[in-house]
Design a protein around this motif. Structure first.
Motif, mmCIF file in Angstrom:
data_model
loop_
_atom_site.group_PDB
_atom_site.id
_atom_site.type_symbol
_atom_site.label_atom_id
_atom_site.label_comp_id
_atom_site.label_asym_id
_atom_site.label_seq_id
_atom_site.Cartn_x
_atom_site.Cartn_y
_atom_site.Cartn_z
ATOM 1 N N LYS A 3 -2.329 8.348 2.135
ATOM 2 C CA LYS A 3 -2.904 7.097 2.612
ATOM 3 C C LYS A 3 -3.126 6.092 1.477
ATOM 4 C CE LYS A 3 -6.056 6.485 6.381
ATOM 5 N NZ LYS A 3 -7.300 6.891 6.998
ATOM 6 N N SER A 4 -3.557 6.531 0.319
ATOM 7 C CA SER A 4 -3.868 5.611 -0.783
ATOM 8 C C SER A 4 -2.594 4.978 -1.362
ATOM 9 C CB SER A 4 -4.659 6.330 -1.874
ATOM 10 O OG SER A 4 -3.893 7.361 -2.460
ATOM 11 N N ARG A 7 -1.525 2.247 1.045
ATOM 12 C CA ARG A 7 -2.442 1.118 0.892
ATOM 13 C C ARG A 7 -2.088 0.332 -0.380
ATOM 14 N NH1 ARG A 7 -7.962 3.232 1.177
ATOM 15 N NH2 ARG A 7 -7.554 3.246 3.401
ATOM 16 N N ILE A 11 -0.905 -3.584 -0.613
ATOM 17 C CA ILE A 11 -1.593 -4.579 -1.447
ATOM 18 C C ILE A 11 -0.596 -5.234 -2.401
ATOM 19 C CG2 ILE A 11 -3.311 -4.832 -3.293
ATOM 20 C CD1 ILE A 11 -4.989 -2.715 -1.806
#
Length: 162
Positions: A3-4, A7, A11
Motif C-alpha cells: 500500500k505505501s 501511495r 504522490i
C-alpha cells in the motif's frame, strides 16, 4: 506491491503533474519540445498579407482606369484639377513619434499610419521586423514627416547609421 509504494507512486505522479502545470502557467522551458513561433514565420505571414494587399490595389487601379476610359468627359475635368494641384507644393505631414519601452513594430507602424506619415502600416511593420532593425527600437521622441522614405524612418527610430 504494498500500500505505501502505491501511495508514493500516486504522490509522485501528482507532483510531476503539478510541476508541468506550473511550468506551462509560467512559460518555463523545462526541456519539453514545444512549437515556438519564430519571427521568420511572422515575417512570411506579413509578406503574404502585403502581397495580397498589393494585388487588391492593382485590381482597384485597373478598375479605375477602365471606368475613366468609359467616361472621357469626367476624365478631362479630373485632369484639369490634377494640373492645378500639381503646381501647388505637396502637403508634408509632420508628427512627433514617441517610442517607449516595450513598444512593438506593429504599434509603431500603426502610429505612423494614423499620423498620416505612411500609407501602409504593413510595409513598415515588415521593415521593422527585418533582422537589420528587429529589437532595435530606441526609446525617445522623434520628429518624422511624410516626405521621409520608410528606410530613413526605420534608421532614425532604431539608431542605425546610414
Amino acid at each position: 506491491m504494498n500500500k505505501s509504494s502505491i501511495r508514493a507512486f500516486g504522490i509522485a505522479l501528482f507532483l510531476v503533474g503539478a510541476m508541468l502545470a506550473l511550468a506551462t502557467r509560467f512559460d518555463l522551458n523545462i526541456g519539453l519540445p514545444t512549437k515556438a513561433s519564430s519571427s521568420e514565420d511572422n515575417v512570411e505571414e506579413l509578406q503574404k498579407k502585403l502581397e495580397q494587399a498589393n494585388k487588391e490595389i492593382a485590381l482597384l487601379k485597373k478598375q479605375v482606369t477602365q471606368s475613366q476610359k468609359e467616361s472621357p468627359k469626367k476624365t478631362e475635368a479630373k485632369t484639369k484639377d490634377n494640373h492645378e494641384s500639381a503646381d501647388a507644393p505637396a502637403d508634408v505631414t509632420t508628427m512627433t513619434l514617441q517610442i517607449y519601452s516595450g513598444i512593438t513594430p506593429y504599434i509603431v507602424a500603426q502610429k505612423l499610419e494614423d499620423g498620416g506619415i505612411i500609407d501602409n502600416s504593413v510595409e513598415m511593420e515588415i521593415l521593422l521586423a527585418n533582422p537589420k532593425y528587429a529589437r532595435s527600437l530606441q526609446i525617445g521622441s522623434y520628429e518624422i514627416n511624410s516626405s521621409m522614405p520608410l528606410e530613413e524612418i526605420a534608421k532614425l527610430i532604431t539608431g542605425k547609421k546610414k
